[in-house]
Design a protein around this motif. Structure first.
Motif, PDB file in Angstrom:
ATOM      1  N   CYS A   7       0.840  -1.192   0.000  1.00 56.39           N
ATOM      2  CA  CYS A   7       0.000   0.000   0.000  1.00 56.39           C
ATOM      3  C   CYS A   7       0.881   1.250   0.000  1.00 56.39           C
ATOM      4  O   CYS A   7       1.816   1.365   0.791  1.00 56.39           O
ATOM      5  CB  CYS A   7      -0.883  -0.026   1.259  1.00 56.39           C
ATOM      6  SG  CYS A   7      -1.854   1.473   1.488  1.00 56.39           S
ATOM      7  N   CYS A  10       0.291   3.058   3.696  1.00 58.32           N
ATOM      8  CA  CYS A  10       0.686   2.460   4.977  1.00 58.32           C
ATOM      9  C   CYS A  10       1.745   1.374   4.831  1.00 58.32           C
ATOM     10  O   CYS A  10       2.323   0.941   5.828  1.00 58.32           O
ATOM     11  CB  CYS A  10      -0.530   1.901   5.713  1.00 58.32           C
ATOM     12  SG  CYS A  10      -1.198   0.423   4.950  1.00 58.32           S
ATOM     13  N   CYS A  23      -4.543  -0.314   0.305  1.00 58.36           N
ATOM     14  CA  CYS A  23      -5.233  -1.421   0.953  1.00 58.36           C
ATOM     15  C   CYS A  23      -6.719  -1.099   1.137  1.00 58.36           C
ATOM     16  O   CYS A  23      -7.529  -1.994   1.307  1.00 58.36           O
ATOM     17  CB  CYS A  23      -4.565  -1.764   2.279  1.00 58.36           C
ATOM     18  SG  CYS A  23      -4.625  -0.435   3.489  1.00 58.36           S
ATOM     19  N   CYS A  27      -6.802   4.586   3.200  1.00 57.22           N
ATOM     20  CA  CYS A  27      -5.428   4.899   2.792  1.00 57.22           C
ATOM     21  C   CYS A  27      -5.392   5.705   1.495  1.00 57.22           C
ATOM     22  O   CYS A  27      -4.586   6.622   1.354  1.00 57.22           O
ATOM     23  CB  CYS A  27      -4.615   3.620   2.633  1.00 57.22           C
ATOM     24  SG  CYS A  27      -4.011   2.986   4.213  1.00 57.22           S
TER      25      CYS A  27
HETATM   26 ZN   LIG Z   1      -2.903   1.015   3.520  1.00 57.64          ZN
END
Ligand SMILES: [Zn+2]
Length: 121
Positions: A7, A10, A23, A27
């Motif tokens: 991702c 994150c 994800c 995000c």
């Molecule tokens: Zn994420």
């Protein structure tokens, strides 16, 4: 072997579609908001630098004068940033002036500069 994709926000490993970048919506939204804030900050910083450059040129030009000479040292001392200009102007003699709005400079020899104030002819 291919690296597992993660991702962009994150860093968690991603599963599912190969073109997935985040994800989840959380995000993706955070990432996009951050990008927008960064570009807003960038524009603000450039505008600030241009305004400051203009003010420095204006301050160095004695009131009522059309042009004056100064040094690179003096400009830098006032916090002038040569990275930021609004436009260039090359006159018929081939001299290129660098402008911050209505004030500009022409590089001379020995790290000296001619400061000018643009006037509509
Ligand atoms: Zn994420």
């Amino acid at each position: 072997m291919e690296q597992p994709k993660t991702c962009l926000q994150c860093g968690k490993p991603l599963r599912g579609r190969a073109d997935k970048k985040f994800c989840g919506d959380y995000c993706r939204n955070n990432y996009n908001n951050q990008l927008k804030a960064d570009s807003t900050n960038y524009v603000r910083n450039v505008n600030h630098a241009l305004g400051k450059n203009r003010r420095i040129l204006e301050d160095l030009l004695p009131a009522g004068e059309k042009m004056t000479k100064t040094t690179k040292e003096k400009l830098l001392h006032h916090g002038f940033s040569f990275k930021y200009i609004t436009h260039k102007f090359t006159n018929k003699n081939g001299s290129t002036y660098y402008y911050c709005y209505d004030h500009g400079y022409l590089p001379l020899d020995n790290e000296r500069y001619l400061i000018v104030h643009w006037r509509e002819e």
